[in-house]
Design an enzyme around this catalytic site. Structure first.
Site, PDB file in Angstrom:
ATOM      1  N   TYR A  23     -27.815  -0.393 -20.463  1.00 48.53           N
ATOM      2  CA  TYR A  23     -28.412   0.199 -19.274  1.00 48.53           C
ATOM      3  C   TYR A  23     -27.673   1.499 -18.948  1.00 48.53           C
ATOM      4  O   TYR A  23     -26.457   1.582 -19.096  1.00 48.53           O
ATOM      5  CB  TYR A  23     -28.316  -0.756 -18.088  1.00 48.53           C
ATOM      6  CG  TYR A  23     -29.117  -2.041 -18.263  1.00 48.53           C
ATOM      7  CD1 TYR A  23     -30.503  -2.012 -18.405  1.00 48.53           C
ATOM      8  CD2 TYR A  23     -28.485  -3.280 -18.260  1.00 48.53           C
ATOM      9  CE1 TYR A  23     -31.232  -3.189 -18.546  1.00 48.53           C
ATOM     10  CE2 TYR A  23     -29.212  -4.461 -18.397  1.00 48.53           C
ATOM     11  CZ  TYR A  23     -30.581  -4.406 -18.544  1.00 48.53           C
ATOM     12  OH  TYR A  23     -31.300  -5.562 -18.688  1.00 48.53           O
ATOM     13  N   ASP A  27     -29.986  -0.825 -26.413  1.00 49.02           N
ATOM     14  CA  ASP A  27     -29.198   0.239 -25.813  1.00 49.02           C
ATOM     15  C   ASP A  27     -28.686  -0.253 -24.463  1.00 49.02           C
ATOM     16  O   ASP A  27     -29.404  -0.968 -23.754  1.00 49.02           O
ATOM     17  CB  ASP A  27     -30.101   1.473 -25.619  1.00 49.02           C
ATOM     18  CG  ASP A  27     -29.342   2.761 -25.496  1.00 49.02           C
ATOM     19  OD1 ASP A  27     -28.405   2.976 -26.284  1.00 49.02           O
ATOM     20  OD2 ASP A  27     -29.692   3.569 -24.617  1.00 49.02           O
ATOM     21  N   PHE A  46     -28.883  -7.103 -21.862  1.00 44.90           N
ATOM     22  CA  PHE A  46     -29.768  -7.628 -20.813  1.00 44.90           C
ATOM     23  C   PHE A  46     -29.039  -7.979 -19.522  1.00 44.90           C
ATOM     24  O   PHE A  46     -29.671  -8.253 -18.507  1.00 44.90           O
ATOM     25  CB  PHE A  46     -30.568  -8.854 -21.292  1.00 44.90           C
ATOM     26  CG  PHE A  46     -31.588  -8.538 -22.348  1.00 44.90           C
ATOM     27  CD1 PHE A  46     -32.764  -7.883 -22.020  1.00 44.90           C
ATOM     28  CD2 PHE A  46     -31.362  -8.881 -23.671  1.00 44.90           C
ATOM     29  CE1 PHE A  46     -33.707  -7.575 -23.005  1.00 44.90           C
ATOM     30  CE2 PHE A  46     -32.298  -8.575 -24.655  1.00 44.90           C
ATOM     31  CZ  PHE A  46     -33.479  -7.918 -24.328  1.00 44.90           C
ATOM     32  N   HIS A  63     -40.841  -7.913 -26.970  1.00 46.80           N
ATOM     33  CA  HIS A  63     -39.759  -7.620 -26.028  1.00 46.80           C
ATOM     34  C   HIS A  63     -40.183  -8.047 -24.612  1.00 46.80           C
ATOM     35  O   HIS A  63     -41.374  -7.954 -24.258  1.00 46.80           O
ATOM     36  CB  HIS A  63     -39.448  -6.120 -26.059  1.00 46.80           C
ATOM     37  CG  HIS A  63     -38.156  -5.756 -25.413  1.00 46.80           C
ATOM     38  ND1 HIS A  63     -38.042  -5.560 -24.045  1.00 46.80           N
ATOM     39  CD2 HIS A  63     -36.921  -5.549 -25.927  1.00 46.80           C
ATOM     40  CE1 HIS A  63     -36.792  -5.242 -23.762  1.00 46.80           C
ATOM     41  NE2 HIS A  63     -36.089  -5.237 -24.880  1.00 46.80           N
TER      42      HIS A  63
END
Length: 292
Positions: free
Chosen positions: A135, A133, A146, A256
């Site tokens: 930020y 998803d 990322f 993760h």
């Protein structure tokens, strides 16, 4: 030139024959010919005409797709994903995002949703990192998973990625920012499963159609590329990448890099050096992870 009457006759059924009621010699009535023995009807169109129709149909679909291409979508990807733009789910998805923008703040801005298509051609992708998803804070998301725009400080997950790089890649140093454009330009596809989000509401655009679209992206790469390296971090990315052909591509999996799980296997995974070794074996240029 074929006259109207003649052209009409190509597409109209022949009128029924009038039955001959004149007396004839006595004898058994003729049995009707079975359907399978009826002579084949030749196509009223020539092969050239059929080919012209096929090309016209393909061109019409391309024109329809071009009108549906969202802003900022890279040309090198549009050719391969044009079929998605004409599907009902994509039209509904675009209408949903547009309505969301009318009433809420949505990240990233429209021109940055598809930044990942602008960095390199689809044929030049070498590595795929799957996120979940975007930020949801101001000035963070810009269409690469990322990654955050400068001068926004790197979020915790990205800081952990940098920590792993500093132990895995010789001479890697923290770049002082969180913009991963330098990787994307080298063929690292930084793809979130969902490409938009309402401000301060994570997963608010989940299950609205983005997952189907990004599945199509992964599927195209899986079917049309060779020797890609997929980095699947966390259960969500691993599920999304479950259909990858592991005989054609390389898959690296671990937890993760978020602070909640990073110590359960992300630190020490050496995915970045392993990726470069796999690329070399495939005859591809390795990624310079320090170019940021």
């Amino acid at each position: 030139m074929i006259g109207q009457k003649t052209l009409h006759s190509f597409f109209s059924a022949a009128p029924p024959r009038k039955r001959d009621r004149s007396p004839g010699p006595a004898g058994p009535a003729k049995k009707p010919r079975p359907p399978e023995e009826e002579p084949e009807q030749a196509s009223p169109l020539s092969p050239e005409q059929l080919e012209r129709i096929r090309k016209n149909k393909a061109a019409a679909l391309q024109r329809l797709a071009s009108r549906s291409v969202p802003p900022g979508f890279g040309e090198g990807w549009r050719r391969h994903l044009a079929a998605e733009f004409t599907k009902p789910y994509f039209a509904q998805l675009m209408a949903f995002v547009a309505e969301e923008r009318r009433h809420h703040t949505v990240y990233p801005p429209p021109q940055q949703v598809f930044t990942w298509t602008q960095m390199c051609d689809a044929r030049d992708v070498k590595v795929v990192i799957l996120g979940q998803d975007p930020y949801h804070g101001p000035n963070q998301a810009h269409g690469l998973c990322f990654s955050v725009q400068r001068p926004v400080p790197p979020p915790p997950s990205l800081e952990n990625i940098y920590k792993e790089l500093s132990t895995d890649i010789e001479d890697f140093t923290h770049p002082g920012h969180g913009d991963l454009t330098g990787w994307a330009k080298q063929g690292v596809l930084l793809l979130n499963a969902v490409l938009t989000v309402r401000a301060h509401q994570p997963n608010s655009h989940r299950e609205k159609g983005w997952e189907q679209f990004t599945d199509a992206v992964v599927s195209w790469l899986n079917d049309n590329s060779e020797g890609l390296v997929f980095m699947l971090w966390g259960a969500y990315a691993q599920k999304k990448g479950s259909s990858i052909d592991r005989k054609r591509h390389h898959v690296l999996q671990t937890v993760h890099p978020s602070p909640l799980s990073v110590h359960r296997g992300f630190f020490g995974c050496q995915h970045f050096s392993k990726t470069n070794e796999l690329l070399k074996k495939s005859g591809k240029k390795p990624i310079d992870w320090q170019v940021l």
